[in-house]
Each structure stands twice: as structure tokens, then as C-alpha cells.
Design a protein around this motif. Structure first.
Motif, PDB file in Angstrom:
ATOM      1  N   ALA B  99       0.847  -1.198   0.000  1.00 41.21           N
ATOM      2  CA  ALA B  99       0.000   0.000   0.000  1.00 41.21           C
ATOM      3  C   ALA B  99       0.880   1.244   0.000  1.00 41.21           C
ATOM      4  O   ALA B  99       0.641   2.192  -0.752  1.00 41.21           O
ATOM      5  N   SER B 100       1.899   1.202   0.828  1.00 40.49           N
ATOM      6  CA  SER B 100       2.797   2.343   0.927  1.00 40.49           C
ATOM      7  C   SER B 100       3.547   2.588  -0.391  1.00 40.49           C
ATOM      8  O   SER B 100       3.712   3.725  -0.834  1.00 40.49           O
ATOM      9  N   LEU B 101       3.999   1.500  -1.008  1.00 36.12           N
ATOM     10  CA  LEU B 101       4.726   1.631  -2.275  1.00 36.12           C
ATOM     11  C   LEU B 101       3.830   2.209  -3.375  1.00 36.12           C
ATOM     12  O   LEU B 101       4.207   3.149  -4.076  1.00 36.12           O
ATOM     13  N   ARG B 102       2.656   1.644  -3.506  1.00 35.05           N
ATOM     14  CA  ARG B 102       1.754   2.102  -4.564  1.00 35.05           C
ATOM     15  C   ARG B 102       1.323   3.543  -4.322  1.00 35.05           C
ATOM     16  O   ARG B 102       1.227   4.341  -5.248  1.00 35.05           O
ATOM     17  N   GLU B 103       1.092   3.854  -3.093  1.00 31.73           N
ATOM     18  CA  GLU B 103       0.722   5.220  -2.738  1.00 31.73           C
ATOM     19  C   GLU B 103       1.824   6.193  -3.168  1.00 31.73           C
ATOM     20  O   GLU B 103       1.555   7.241  -3.760  1.00 31.73           O
ATOM     21  N   ALA B 104       3.061   5.808  -2.890  1.00 34.67           N
ATOM     22  CA  ALA B 104       4.179   6.672  -3.262  1.00 34.67           C
ATOM     23  C   ALA B 104       4.242   6.876  -4.778  1.00 34.67           C
ATOM     24  O   ALA B 104       4.445   7.991  -5.266  1.00 34.67           O
ATOM     25  N   ALA B 105       4.039   5.793  -5.507  1.00 37.81           N
ATOM     26  CA  ALA B 105       4.085   5.890  -6.966  1.00 37.81           C
ATOM     27  C   ALA B 105       2.962   6.768  -7.494  1.00 37.81           C
ATOM     28  O   ALA B 105       3.168   7.627  -8.361  1.00 37.81           O
ATOM     29  N   GLU B 106       1.787   6.570  -6.947  1.00 41.67           N
ATOM     30  CA  GLU B 106       0.643   7.346  -7.408  1.00 41.67           C
ATOM     31  C   GLU B 106       0.787   8.837  -7.095  1.00 41.67           C
ATOM     32  O   GLU B 106       0.398   9.694  -7.872  1.00 41.67           O
ATOM     33  N   GLN B 107       1.340   9.091  -5.954  1.00 43.33           N
ATOM     34  CA  GLN B 107       1.561  10.478  -5.550  1.00 43.33           C
ATOM     35  C   GLN B 107       2.480  11.168  -6.565  1.00 43.33           C
ATOM     36  O   GLN B 107       2.198  12.278  -7.027  1.00 43.33           O
ATOM     37  N   THR B 108       3.548  10.468  -6.918  1.00 43.34           N
ATOM     38  CA  THR B 108       4.479  11.018  -7.903  1.00 43.34           C
ATOM     39  C   THR B 108       3.770  11.277  -9.229  1.00 43.34           C
ATOM     40  O   THR B 108       3.968  12.301  -9.879  1.00 43.34           O
ATOM     41  N   GLU B 109       2.964  10.291  -9.584  1.00 46.71           N
ATOM     42  CA  GLU B 109       2.161  10.393 -10.801  1.00 46.71           C
ATOM     43  C   GLU B 109       1.363  11.694 -10.787  1.00 46.71           C
ATOM     44  O   GLU B 109       1.413  12.497 -11.722  1.00 46.71           O
ATOM     45  N   ARG B 110       0.634  11.871  -9.706  1.00 48.77           N
ATOM     46  CA  ARG B 110      -0.224  13.049  -9.569  1.00 48.77           C
ATOM     47  C   ARG B 110       0.567  14.348  -9.686  1.00 48.77           C
ATOM     48  O   ARG B 110       0.089  15.337 -10.227  1.00 48.77           O
ATOM     49  N   ASP B 111       1.792  14.299  -9.185  1.00 50.69           N
ATOM     50  CA  ASP B 111       2.618  15.503  -9.236  1.00 50.69           C
ATOM     51  C   ASP B 111       3.304  15.666 -10.581  1.00 50.69           C
ATOM     52  O   ASP B 111       4.181  16.513 -10.748  1.00 50.69           O
ATOM     53  N   GLY B 112       2.927  14.796 -11.498  1.00 52.81           N
ATOM     54  CA  GLY B 112       3.516  14.905 -12.824  1.00 52.81           C
ATOM     55  C   GLY B 112       4.981  14.532 -12.897  1.00 52.81           C
ATOM     56  O   GLY B 112       5.721  14.999 -13.773  1.00 52.81           O
ATOM     57  N   GLY B 113       5.407  13.675 -11.984  1.00 52.16           N
ATOM     58  CA  GLY B 113       6.804  13.252 -11.991  1.00 52.16           C
ATOM     59  C   GLY B 113       7.068  12.170 -13.025  1.00 52.16           C
ATOM     60  O   GLY B 113       6.141  11.558 -13.551  1.00 52.16           O
ATOM     61  N   LYS B 115       8.926   8.507 -14.367  1.00 57.47           N
ATOM     62  CA  LYS B 115       8.915   7.156 -13.799  1.00 57.47           C
ATOM     63  C   LYS B 115      10.126   6.921 -12.900  1.00 57.47           C
ATOM     64  O   LYS B 115      10.059   6.157 -11.938  1.00 57.47           O
ATOM     65  N   VAL B 116      11.216   7.566 -13.233  1.00 56.71           N
ATOM     66  CA  VAL B 116      12.372   7.441 -12.339  1.00 56.71           C
ATOM     67  C   VAL B 116      12.029   8.073 -11.010  1.00 56.71           C
ATOM     68  O   VAL B 116      12.411   7.570  -9.958  1.00 56.71           O
ATOM     69  N   ASP B 117      11.303   9.163 -11.098  1.00 56.87           N
ATOM     70  CA  ASP B 117      10.866   9.809  -9.860  1.00 56.87           C
ATOM     71  C   ASP B 117       9.978   8.870  -9.056  1.00 56.87           C
ATOM     72  O   ASP B 117      10.083   8.788  -7.830  1.00 56.87           O
ATOM     73  N   ALA B 118       9.140   8.158  -9.765  1.00 57.79           N
ATOM     74  CA  ALA B 118       8.241   7.223  -9.085  1.00 57.79           C
ATOM     75  C   ALA B 118       9.069   6.132  -8.391  1.00 57.79           C
ATOM     76  O   ALA B 118       8.841   5.790  -7.234  1.00 57.79           O
ATOM     77  N   LEU B 119      10.035   5.604  -9.120  1.00 58.81           N
ATOM     78  CA  LEU B 119      10.908   4.583  -8.543  1.00 58.81           C
ATOM     79  C   LEU B 119      11.622   5.136  -7.318  1.00 58.81           C
ATOM     80  O   LEU B 119      11.738   4.486  -6.277  1.00 58.81           O
ATOM     81  N   ASP B 120      12.089   6.323  -7.466  1.00 56.81           N
ATOM     82  CA  ASP B 120      12.799   6.975  -6.374  1.00 56.81           C
ATOM     83  C   ASP B 120      11.890   7.143  -5.158  1.00 56.81           C
ATOM     84  O   ASP B 120      12.304   6.891  -4.021  1.00 56.81           O
TER      85      ASP B 120
END
Lengths: 231, 231
Positions: B99-113, B115-120
Motif C-alpha cells: 500500500a505504501s509503495l503504490r501510494e508513493a508511486a501514485e503520488q508522484t504520478e499526480r505531481d507529474g513526476g 517514472k524514475v521519480d516514481a521509482l525513487d
DNA sequence: CTTTTTGCACTGACCAGTCAGTTCAAAAGA
DNA sequence: TCTTTTGAACTGACTGGTCAGTGCAAAAAG
């Protein structure tokens, strides 16, 4: 109360930190007597697979003896205890691994390769080792981060041995100018170990049909930051 | 032989309806009675630290009960067996992690980051999780690659859950053009997990004073290939 | 409001089985 | 002869799991 003649079950003092037994198998400094060494090797092999599968506590000495094809008494003739057998097994295995890693780095050195090349060679050596001794690797990973265990100290020594081999190359690379002086050597080494360990275990467990080269190139790409972009 | 130990009583006769015990613990579909849930939580917490330290087999149910401050019978009232307790603990913990991982990825998504940012961001989330639940992580790593175990299947499911969260981002990045189409998604995901896992465990075990940011930046550098050179 | 009943959650002594470690006389190498 | 291995018997401690029984809060009964 007088000691019943038949048995002498550990007198009063229980706090004995050391096993009282006369035995002292663990010596065998070098040469290694012929027959003995062969038996020990068989015991290592039996123990490594069983412990990798079930864990130390769940593996019985009887099982180990049976798998090795020797009598239980033989186990105790060769090793002071189950824990000692395990510790010596650990040292033995990690000795092979570090030798392999350092050898790979030195070989690269001799060929005039860069430090990244050395790291790359070590990754390959690591993968090779894991492919050859998957059980040992499982066991190593599984026991590495446990605390409160008899062989804690052995584990620390052994872990440090592996990591140091990588840290050395990293340090050399920094001194060299090849690596950024800002890298965190300790953490980077740990991360690299983890990368290889987990990827290799995944490989062995779930896609054993793939070649070492194949797996190596995937990790190599990650190491060299050739993930994004495609230069 | 009857002789009730110390306690007296309760006259025999219980001809009543043979209610064989209400049992059926593991359900609790939703709401869950308050008291019960609190007890289960205490048992989780006790079990996670003990098993992380000693391993599953070396940890006794008596220890778990004692640490949780409940009677042994309560453990069996709440969980069908020691293994079941462990399995539910695993599922519980990994649920939190993914849940925490997916949340982090989605948050990055929303911020227009990117994919490397998402991984990060996922690396950071992973580190955060491990910092908060170090024992769970130890336990996870230690049991992950064992074979021949009762909870084999649970472990597979759970491992896949974690890896899939990362693979999804990797796939998206490839489709995206951001990542080289040549990357091996499966292995790269495994390698990233290993990188974070081992580095974080090293951090927690040997340099707990360091900050999350500190550790994160070291791994971030490795992820983005900013190790060699210093661009 | 008071008394009785219900049944869930919890308890802990107990049991049947298991295991590491020990011992030893005898057999098998070398 | 001296070393190593065997194999079975034994012990003492510990373990997962069981179960008759207890405590209590809320519902039912009066």
C-alpha cells in the motif's frame, strides 16, 4: 547426593559458557587428515541443503547424519555441536565467496580494466557463486540479519568479509577519481550485495533456465545506470 | 484419573447441549470485536520481534504469549496454529508495505513526476517502511527463500505483491519510452528490492543514527547511475 | 431496578511427542 | 596398533497443541 555412577550429567554449575566436553574437533589446522576431511565435507553438504530448506532450528542432527550417510555419533565425533558445525560451514562457504570476488577484481585489475569493470566482474563472480551454491546463499541470507543467536559474532565477521571486498574496490575507485567522492561506500556496497543476492535468488528460484550472461547483463545495466535512456 | 489439580469444582454433569466450542477465530470479516482485535494486534507485535530475532522454528508459542502478556491458550483461541499466526502476520505486514509503495508511486504520478521519480519515491517509501518495521523486514527476508515450508504459497503470493508494484512502474516506464526497452523488468525489480532491503537492513543494524534522507540519497545515486563520474 | 442467564474471550496445567547431546562397545579402516 | 566410524540406547529438557474451567459484560427475565 552422590553422583550416580553411571551418568555424570553436568554437575551443579549450569552457567558454563563453554562446553565442557573434552573434544575439540574444530582444530584441524591444516593438512587435514584424509578420511576425516571427507566426512566433514559430506556433513557440510548435507547440512547446507537441509538448513537452507528448513532453517537451522528446524533441521535435526539426525537428518543431517542421515543425509550425509553417516551415523549420528560421527557428527559429534567431527563437530562439537550442531552450532559449531553450522559456524564452520558458514566460514567455509564465505571463504570461497570472498576468494572468488577478490580473484575477479584482481583479474580485472591485471587486464587493465576500470573499477566499474571490476565491480562488474564481481557481480558476475557473485552470480557464479550463487549459481554453484544456491543453498549456501539461501542460508546466508536467511541467517544474516538475525540477532540474539549463538553465532552472531561469526556472522558479523563473515558479513564484513564479503562487504569489505566490495568496499575496497569502491574506495579505490574514489581515490582513483573514477567514482564520485560523494558516494557512500558502506551503503553502496551493501546495496550492491543486496542487488546481486536478491536478483540471483529470484533467478535460481523462479527462472533457473536463464543463463548467467543473461542475468549478468540485466544487473550490469542497472549498475551502469543504463536503465533510463538507452544510449 | 480425575483429581482436578488445584481448583475445585464445577460439579461434573454437563449433559447440556454438546456445544463443541464456538471456535472459528480466523473469520472476523469486518468490524471484529474490539477486544479480540486488540489481542491479535498484541500477538502480532510480540511474534514479529521474536521471530525476527530467532526465526520461526526457534520461537515458541509460550514466548509469544508471554511477550504479548496473554495466556498460551489465547494464542490458540485467536489463531488456528503457530503457522497460521505467522501467515496472517506476513499478509498483514506486506499489505502495509505494498500500500505504501503504490501510494508513493501514485503520488508522484499526480505531481507529474517521471517514472524514475516514481521509482525513487518507492525507494523512499520502502526505506520508510523498513525504518518503521525493521523486525518485520528481517523476518520477511529471512523466510522469503526457504522452501519446503508450510507457508510456501503465502510467501509466493506476498512476494509477488511487492515485486509487482515495482514491475508495474518499470513497465509503464518502458511503454513510456522513459526506460530502455531492453531492461529485464522482472530481474530489475528483484534487484531493486534487494538493493533497498539489504541497504536498509545494514542501515538499521549498523548505522541507525543516520537519517532516512541520507540513506535515500545514497540509493538514489545508485539508481540513477550517478556513481561513476559526478555529473 | 435487580437477578439470572448467556456465551465470548481468556486461562494455564497437562500431555504426547521430539530433539540435542551423551555414552559406549564393537567394527572398520589405515 | 591407533584412529575413525558405527549404531543403538538413553536422558533431560522443551514444544505445539488441548481442554476443562474461569471471569465478565451485556442481554433476558422478573
Amino acid at each position: 547426593m552422590t553422583a550416580p555412577r553411571t551418568r555424570a550429567p553436568v554437575p551443579a554449575t549450569e552457567a558454563g559458557p563453554v562446553t565442557i566436553r573434552p573434544m575439540e574437533s574444530s582444530s584441524t589446522p591444516s593438512g587435514g587428515s584424509t578420511r576425516r576431511e571427507a566426512t566433514r565435507q559430506k556433513l557440510y553438504e548435507a547440512a547446507v541443503t537441509l538448513i537452507a530448506e528448513q532453517g537451522f532450528s528446524a533441521t535435526t542432527v539426525d537428518e543431517i547424519a542421515e543425509r550425509a550417510g553417516v551415523a549420528k555419533g560421527t557428527v559429534y565425533y567431527n563437530f562439537a555441536s550442531k552450532s559449531v558445525l553450522f559456524e564452520e560451514l558458514l566460514r567455509h562457504g564465505v571463504g570461497l565467496l570472498t576468494a572468488s570476488l577478490r580473484e575477479a577484481a584482481e583479474q580485472t585489475e591485471r587486464d587493465g580494466g576500470s573499477k566499474v569493470d571490476a565491480l562488474d566482474a564481481m557481480i558476475r563472480a557473485g552470480l557464479g557463486f550463487i549459481a554453484r551454491y544456491p543453498s549456501f546463499t539461501q542460508l546466508y541470507v536467511a541467517e544474516l540479519y538475525r540477532t540474539n543467536r549463538a553465532w552472531q559474532s561469526t556472522l558479523m565477521v563473515v558479513r564484513q568479509q564479503v562487504n569489505a571486498a566490495i568496499e575496497d574496490v569502491l574506495h579505490a575507485g574514489v581515490a582513483n577519481g573514477e567514482f564520485s567522492p560523494e558516494i557512500d561506500v558502506r551503503l553502496t556496497a551493501a546495496a550492491l550485495v543486496g542487488m546481486v543476492l536478491v536478483a540471483a535468488l529470484d533467478w535460481q528460484s523462479f527462472q533457473p533456465e536463464r543463463s548467467l550472461d543473461d542475468v549478468h547483463s540485466a544487473l550490469s545495466r542497472l549498475l551502469q545506470g543504463r536503465v533510463s535512456g538507452d544510449r
